[in-house]
Design an enzyme around this catalytic site. Structure first.
Site, PDB file in Angstrom:
ATOM      1  N   HIS A 173       0.779  -1.454   0.025  1.00  0.00           N
ATOM      2  CA  HIS A 173      -0.229  -0.117   0.107  1.00  0.00           C
ATOM      3  C   HIS A 173       0.764   0.972  -0.142  1.00  0.00           C
ATOM      4  O   HIS A 173       0.847   2.356   1.038  1.00  0.00           O
ATOM      5  CB  HIS A 173      -1.163  -0.253   0.843  1.00  0.00           C
ATOM      6  CG  HIS A 173      -0.963  -0.613   2.804  1.00  0.00           C
ATOM      7  ND1 HIS A 173       0.949   0.278   3.374  1.00  0.00           N
ATOM      8  CD2 HIS A 173      -1.056  -1.595   3.262  1.00  0.00           C
ATOM      9  CE1 HIS A 173       0.878  -0.516   4.191  1.00  0.00           C
ATOM     10  NE2 HIS A 173       0.220  -1.440   4.165  1.00  0.00           N
ATOM     11  N   ASP A 246      -6.318  -3.132   0.627  1.00  0.00           N
ATOM     12  CA  ASP A 246      -6.141  -3.641   1.130  1.00  0.00           C
ATOM     13  C   ASP A 246      -8.122  -2.684   2.149  1.00  0.00           C
ATOM     14  O   ASP A 246      -7.244  -2.327   3.306  1.00  0.00           O
ATOM     15  CB  ASP A 246      -5.200  -2.509   2.302  1.00  0.00           C
ATOM     16  CG  ASP A 246      -4.401  -1.798   3.611  1.00  0.00           C
ATOM     17  OD1 ASP A 246      -5.030  -3.087   4.163  1.00  0.00           O
ATOM     18  OD2 ASP A 246      -4.402  -0.850   3.982  1.00  0.00           O
TER      19      ASP A 246
HETATM   20  C1  NCD Z   1      -5.292  -1.861   8.676  1.00  0.00           C
HETATM   21  C2  NCD Z   1      -5.492  -2.565   9.530  1.00  0.00           C
HETATM   22  O1  NCD Z   1      -7.545  -2.050   9.780  1.00  0.00           O
HETATM   23  O2  NCD Z   1      -6.043  -4.192   9.802  1.00  0.00           O
HETATM   24  N1  NCD Z   1      -5.327  -0.652   8.063  1.00  0.00           N
HETATM   25  C3  NCD Z   1      -5.388  -0.059   7.383  1.00  0.00           C
HETATM   26  O3  NCD Z   1      -5.674   1.165   8.116  1.00  0.00           O
HETATM   27  N2  NCD Z   1      -5.055  -0.393   6.471  1.00  0.00           N
HETATM   28  C4  NCD Z   1      -3.631  -2.695   9.017  1.00  0.00           C
HETATM   29  C5  NCD Z   1      -3.046  -1.985   7.984  1.00  0.00           C
HETATM   30  O4  NCD Z   1      -3.450  -3.161   6.665  1.00  0.00           O
HETATM   31  O5  NCD Z   1      -2.845  -1.080   8.401  1.00  0.00           O
HETATM   32 ZN    ZN Z   2      -3.449  -3.325   5.190  1.00  0.00          ZN
END
Ligand code: NCD
Ligand code: ZN
Length: 344
Positions: A173, A246
């Site tokens: 990401h 993500d």
């Molecule tokens: C993800 C999660 O909620 O598990 N949250 C996010 O903001 N992307 C964790 C992560 O991938 O950083």
């Molecule tokens: Zn993630």
């Protein structure tokens, strides 16, 4: 207008567990053939045995008609044994190990406190050719939250890629021009995933008329010029860049809170949102490579042979989905997505 793609995969996905898993997994399975499933459960999925059990729970939660393969990942800690790497590789169902800096994000308290504590594990991964997935942010509170990805490249990631030159790494990401430039500058062993939110939004979306907790994720949204660099990377045809939503479901009450959780839920439109990005950039022709070829090739898995069809037929996203006793607020809740997934 319609477009057809080889079935895509999601190379970065949070499915959670229990009732939350049941609430979300069908969205991914309708669109994607496979997904790399993140291990940040509570407690985290730190061993091949735990991954085997989690995988079975995911398969049990799938709709009967689904043909979806969860690709498991393990959660790297200060205490991961180097011998776990061979076990993971031999399992056939663990495809990567995920590095979270301790405390960097949701459920990352068990993460790695200092990367040098894991060097023996990284060496085993290099040896076994098991990819490392990186949440690329420093956790140093002295570093501005918008700079944490760029600082991570300088302080941590460039050292790892130098020390372990044959280790395959996915910089997950990515959100900055610095990350795009770094990945491009590295050999083919270093790749990156791109999320729909970082391709569609810049940091203004966090404060549009008031604070917008449903646009809060980590790494946090960045300035517009970073978004432009991410779009250029996605549409470039460069096989180092591929799809990873993500998608990270959280209950409404834990997002709309005095200290709200990071994570955006996008699985309900996990391919459709990318189609918007590629169409707006005039490069719909590059969507299939990004969504259906590059990730499979990097992970050394076969590309799918069946196809999906998307039509340019805007639909309104529900205001919420059921999520156990709570609700899940999806990306674009109550507004439209330009592309629709056609039923098979
Ligand atoms: C993800 C999660 O909620 O598990 N949250 C996010 O903001 N992307 C964790 C992560 O991938 O950083
Ligand atoms: Zn993630």
């Amino acid at each position: 207008m319609k477009i057809s793609l080889l079935r895509p995969d999601d190379w970065h996905l949070h499915l959670r567990d229990g009732v939350s898993l049941n609430a979300v997994v069908a969205h991914t399975a309708e669109r994607f053939g496979r997904a790399i499933v993140m291990p940040n459960l509570k407690p985290p999925v730190t061993t091949t045995e735990l991954a085997r059990e989690y995988r079975a729970r995911i398969l049990a939660a799938l709709p009967a008609s689904a043909r979806f393969e969860p690709l498991m990942s393990l959660y790297l800690t200060d205490h991961t044994a180097p011998t776990e790497v061979a076990r993971a590789k031999q399992s056939g169902f663990v495809h990567a190990i995920k590095y979270y800096p301790a405390g960097a994000t949701t459920h990352a308290d068990a993460g790695v406190s200092a990367l040098d504590k894991t060097f023996a594990v990284l060496a085993a991964m290099e040896e076994q050719d098991l990819p490392l997935l990186v949440h690329g942010e420093v956790t140093d509170s002295q570093v501005d939250v918008f700079d944490r990805e760029a600082v991570f490249i300088d302080r941590v990631l460039s050292d790892v890629t130098r020390r372990f030159p044959a280790l395959r790494v996915v910089f997950e990401h990515i959100t900055t021009k610095e990350a795009v430039d770094f990945v491009k500058s590295q050999p083919a062993t270093i790749a990156a995933t791109l999320t729909p939110q970082h391709l569609l939004l810049d940091r203004n979306a966090l404060f549009e008329g008031g604070i917008r907790p449903h646009h809060y994720c980590l790494p946090i949204l960045k300035r517009a010029h970073h978004r432009e660099a991410l779009i250029d990377a996605a549409i470039s045809g460069n096989p180092k860049f591929f799809l990873g939503t993500d998608s990270a479901p959280h209950a409404k009450h834990s997002k709309e809170a005095a200290c709200g959780c990071a994570g955006i839920y996008s699985a309900h439109a996990g391919i459709e949102l990318y189609a918007e990005v590629f169409e707006q950039a005039g490069r719909l022709d590059q969507l299939e490579g990004f969504a259906s070829h590059h990730g499979a090739d990097f992970y050394r898995l076969p590309r799918h042979t069946d196809r999906i069809t998307l039509s340019k037929d805007p639909w309104t996203v529900p205001t919420h989905y059921a999520f156990g006793d709570d609700r899940l607020i999806p990306f674009r809740a109550g507004s439209t997505v330009a592309w629709r997934l056609c039923s098979p």
